[in-house]
Design an enzyme around this catalytic site. Structure first.
Site, PDB file in Angstrom:
ATOM      1  N   TYR A 259       0.934  -1.139  -0.111  1.00 26.27           N
ATOM      2  CA  TYR A 259       0.103   0.189   0.055  1.00 26.27           C
ATOM      3  C   TYR A 259       0.854   1.193  -0.038  1.00 26.27           C
ATOM      4  O   TYR A 259       0.713   2.292  -0.477  1.00 26.27           O
ATOM      5  CB  TYR A 259      -0.929  -0.112   1.321  1.00 26.27           C
TER       6      TYR A 259
ATOM      7  N   LYS B 142      -3.474   8.059   3.160  1.00 28.92           N
ATOM      8  CA  LYS B 142      -4.649   7.986   3.949  1.00 28.92           C
ATOM      9  C   LYS B 142      -4.645   8.497   5.401  1.00 28.92           C
ATOM     10  O   LYS B 142      -5.775   8.962   5.865  1.00 28.92           O
ATOM     11  CB  LYS B 142      -5.019   6.480   3.813  1.00 28.92           C
TER      12      LYS B 142
END
Length: 268
Positions: free
Chosen positions: A161, A168
């Site tokens: 990720y 995020k």
């Protein structure tokens, strides 16, 4: 029963019919909402691929506004909100389902990402929420709801990720600060941290089959989630039914976020 009758929303992030934004918009439509939509600007106006993919989802709802918008361009954001103001006069909710990082920066360890790639990813994936909130606030004269989409990679390290996890984390913090600042105006700001869904964005950050299997094995519900479940949760948070909820990061992930060790019946 969730009702959005008489409510007007603005949706950012429908890339195609598998987008999380599409699932949430469907539930909002079913609950009675009127919505305007944006899509990425098309490089070739004669072949408007992005617009057509968005229209494939929403044209049956007869929307009055389906507009191109690059959220890193203030002029385009101003134009979108000006057109919403002219058409509807006010807004009740905004859905922010937007994230981007270049593959060159996403596929390397986070510490190796480029300076320009970092700035672009943060601009589109995190700052854009604040840019939307700034423009939505004057239109939310009766209060409102703003919803962002995130992932557990913003809270914990998820291999693959990478840079998007940093974005995020910034997005989730922005949700909390915006919730505190806009709360006196009766504007709620929340996020949904969804489990893995087979979307266009997910294809860029890892092996979906492996991640789905992990959720099926480790999560308390022993399964992965569905787009409909995220859609229902999103419509709820955008509706008056969630009137007492703000600054929240709601995990719709079959309980995966609550697990710190494999369950006893986990497959080896």
């Amino acid at each position: 029963m969730i009702s959005l009758e008489g409510k007007t929303g603005l949706v950012f992030g429908i890339a195609n019919d598998r987008s999380i934004a599409a699932a949430i918009a469907q539930q909002c439509h079913d609950a009675g909402a009127t919505m305007a939509f944006t899509h990425l600007p098309d490089a070739d106006p004669e072949r408007p691929k992005a617009r057509n993919r968005c229209l494939k989802v929403v044209e049956g709802w007869n929307p009055k506004l389906v507009l191109p918008c690059n959220v890193s361009d203030d002029a385009q954001l101003d134009e979108v909100f000006d057109k919403v103001r002219a058409e509807y006069g006010k807004l009740d909710f905004v859905l922010h389902s937007i994230a981007f990082a270049s593959l060159d920066d996403l596929k390397v360890p986070t510490y190796q990402c480029s300076r320009e790639g970092f700035k672009m990813a943060m601009d589109i994936s995190a700052y854009s929420l604040l840019a939307l909130a700034k423009r939505a606030e004057p239109l939310m004269t009766d209060g409102g709801s703003i919803l962002a989409m995130t992932y557990i990679g913003g809270e914990r390290v998820i291999p693959g990720y990478n840079m998007m996890g940093v974005c995020k984390a910034a997005l989730e913090c922005s949700v909390r600060y915006a919730a505190a600042e806009l709360g006196p105006k009766n504007i709620r700001v929340n996020a949904i941290s969804a489990g893995p869904l087979r979307t266009l964005a997910a294809s860029a950050v890892g092996d979906f089959s492996a991640m789905s299997k992990l959720y099926e094995t480790f999560s308390p519900l022993r399964r992965n989630i569905t787009a409909e479940e995220v859609g229902s949760a999103g419509a709820f948070l955008l509706s008056p039914a969630a009137g007492g909820i703000t600054g929240e990061n709601l995990h719709v992930d079959a309980g995966f976020h609550a697990v710190a060790a494999p369950p006893e019946d986990a497959q080896e």
